[in-house]
Write an enzyme that holds these catalytic residues in place. Sequence first.
Site, PDB file in Angstrom:
ATOM      1  N   HIS A 156       0.846  -1.201   0.000  1.00 24.65           N
ATOM      2  CA  HIS A 156       0.000   0.000   0.000  1.00 24.65           C
ATOM      3  C   HIS A 156       0.882   1.252   0.000  1.00 24.65           C
ATOM      4  CE1 HIS A 156      -3.304  -2.685   1.257  1.00 24.65           C
ATOM      5  NE2 HIS A 156      -4.094  -1.749   0.758  1.00 24.65           N
ATOM      6  N   LYS A 160      -0.581   4.917   4.563  1.00 31.38           N
ATOM      7  CA  LYS A 160      -1.449   3.955   5.285  1.00 31.38           C
ATOM      8  C   LYS A 160      -0.943   3.774   6.715  1.00 31.38           C
ATOM      9  CE  LYS A 160      -3.807  -0.463   4.900  1.00 31.38           C
ATOM     10  NZ  LYS A 160      -5.105   0.133   5.274  1.00 31.38           N
TER      11      LYS A 160
END
Length: 268
Positions: A156, A160
């Site tokens: 990600h 995040k």
Amino acid sequence: MTRIAIVGVAGRMGRTLVNAVQEDAGATLAGGIVEPGSSLAGADIGELAGLGKLGVAAVDSLDAIADDFDVLIDFTAPQVTLANLAFCAAHGKRMVIGTTGLSGDELAELDGYHGQLPFVFAPNMSVGVNLTLKLLETAARALGDEGYDIEVIEAHHRHKVDSPSGTALKMGEVVAAALDRTLKEHGVFERVGQCGPRDPKEIGFATVRAGDIVGEHTVMFATEGERIEITHKASSRMTFAKGAVRAARWVADQSNGRYGMQDVLGLG
Ligand code: NAD
């Protein structure tokens, strides 16, 4: 027509959700909520989302729009989501929750609302990921107890805040459940130093955080001589947002209960 309000409307998912609601013929944008005291209160949510003026001003409390919406879509943070669940239960609203990173206690608190309002809670709202969960269940049943090692790898973007991703955990849970294992007993979330050979039953997790990666998940089933990888790659947040709007339309017609995307998509 389902009247939808979006909490966290100035966030990455919030802005994308404004676009997704606007594109959906069965839904209408009833409001957007920003953090209490935010300088963005009063801003037009269409402009926040890069769509130009839509004539809906962001507010910084749910009370201000309590009569205007049917379903609240919430992609924020665990404590914010739990407070919003209490509000929606008290005001006869429905919810779609995409927030991830809830602790065990927070998940138990969320679950406690199942008799008080209809809500969909899913760590990943994409249709493709939810189909992938089905494929994983099939693969795990066929391979997991036949000498195949199972590893979950996810990547990600650099912003995040939780790890592993809610989706990676969900994938691990699906695989574990299909094999009568649990992540509590068999999940391995860290390998550092002299950690010894792999236990055949362990389900390993590895995490990458870099750049602007929207979300990639691979579950690997590896044995001597071959390796199967089931991969999902999201290239735009729109896939999550469209799934959330679909869930909002669906939950508008349900009775009290906690539901997942498998229910929304009829894959349950
Ligand atoms: P983000 O930080 O860009 O957005 C969160 C927004 O919530 C921020 O704008 C913040 O100001 C706002 N917020 C915080 N407290 C608030 C309050 N009390 N009232 C109103 N707004 C408040 O984060 P993001 O990338 O949009 O992700 C949000 C969450 O959604 C994360 O938990 C992420 O993991 C999750 N997520 C889920 C899916 C899914 O499909 N389920 C997909 C993507 C992201």
